[in-house]
Design a protein around this motif. Structure first.
Motif, mmCIF file in Angstrom:
data_model
loop_
_atom_site.group_PDB
_atom_site.id
_atom_site.type_symbol
_atom_site.label_atom_id
_atom_site.label_comp_id
_atom_site.label_asym_id
_atom_site.label_seq_id
_atom_site.Cartn_x
_atom_site.Cartn_y
_atom_site.Cartn_z
ATOM 1 N N LYS A 5 -70.883 46.390 86.813
ATOM 2 C CA LYS A 5 -69.863 46.010 85.840
ATOM 3 C C LYS A 5 -69.000 44.914 86.456
ATOM 4 N N TYR A 6 -68.828 43.789 85.729
ATOM 5 C CA TYR A 6 -67.978 42.699 86.209
ATOM 6 C C TYR A 6 -66.544 43.194 86.306
ATOM 7 N N CYS A 29 -52.905 35.369 79.296
ATOM 8 C CA CYS A 29 -53.278 36.436 80.220
ATOM 9 C C CYS A 29 -52.087 37.390 80.364
ATOM 10 N N ARG A 60 -54.791 40.395 83.045
ATOM 11 C CA ARG A 60 -55.864 40.773 82.134
ATOM 12 C C ARG A 60 -56.273 39.537 81.341
ATOM 13 N N GLY A 63 -59.004 38.660 75.099
ATOM 14 C CA GLY A 63 -60.176 38.901 74.266
ATOM 15 C C GLY A 63 -60.955 40.169 74.549
ATOM 16 N N TYR A 64 -60.537 40.991 75.524
ATOM 17 C CA TYR A 64 -61.323 42.159 75.897
ATOM 18 C C TYR A 64 -60.543 43.463 75.885
ATOM 19 N N GLY A 65 -59.285 43.438 75.471
ATOM 20 C CA GLY A 65 -58.506 44.664 75.395
ATOM 21 C C GLY A 65 -58.017 45.148 76.748
ATOM 22 N N ASN A 67 -59.092 47.255 78.885
ATOM 23 C CA ASN A 67 -60.025 47.555 79.976
ATOM 24 C C ASN A 67 -60.882 46.355 80.365
ATOM 25 N N GLY A 68 -60.479 45.182 79.923
ATOM 26 C CA GLY A 68 -61.259 43.994 80.216
ATOM 27 C C GLY A 68 -61.090 43.515 81.647
ATOM 28 N N PRO A 69 -61.875 42.520 82.030
ATOM 29 C CA PRO A 69 -61.808 41.980 83.388
ATOM 30 C C PRO A 69 -60.483 41.265 83.644
ATOM 31 N N THR A 70 -60.196 41.070 84.922
ATOM 32 C CA THR A 70 -58.941 40.445 85.307
ATOM 33 C C THR A 70 -59.165 39.184 86.124
#
Length: 150
Positions: A5-6, A29, A60, A63-65, A67-70
């Protein structure tokens, strides 16, 4: 197969607060507290940097909510300067943001310390649509691609 997982992309800067603010203002962000301060033998060992001490924060990506990547923006207490990044050099190339209004975001980025590297360009791909993009650099010279498909 190993599950993967990225997680994040890291940018090292001379002023983490200034660069983090740029990504907050221009790319929406969101800061992910707390501010991080790390040092110790474990950090030296993992990074290969003797007496490593760094501070910064995670942002954060849009576009990913929740739990998205940082995007990590960190600053080492001892920095090594390198030449300015260019698009065709070996290593990390750029970070890209897909945006609805490239011209509007470009203007916002430039007014917050970004610089243009290229010019706005577009190309029609059969069965895929029109691709528009431009390369800019953040205030530290890291390359950012602004792109749009229509």
């Amino acid at each position: 197969m190993i599950k993967i997982k990225y997680a994040h992309t890291n940018i090292i800067t001379k002023d983490w607060k200034k660069l983090a603010k740029f990504y907050e203002i221009v790319f929406n962000c969101i800061p992910v507290p707390p501010i991080r301060t790390y040092q110790g033998e474990w950090l030296d060992k993992g990074t290969g940097v003797v007496n490593a001490h760094l501070q910064g924060m995670q942002l954060r990506l849009p576009g990913y909510g929740d739990n998205g990547p940082t995007l990590e923006i960190y600053q080492y207490s001892k920095m090594i300067n390198a030449e300015r990044h260019i698009a065709n050099q070996k290593g990390f190339g750029h970070i890209a943001f897909q945006v609805e209004d490239i011209a509007g975001l470009l203007a916002l980025a430039l007014s917050n310390g970004a610089s243009k590297i290229g010019e706005l360009s577009e190309h029609h791909f059969d069965n895929m649509g029109v691709f528009k993009f431009i390369y800019i650099s953040d205030p530290d010279g890291n390359i950012i691609e602004l792109l749009n498909w229509s």
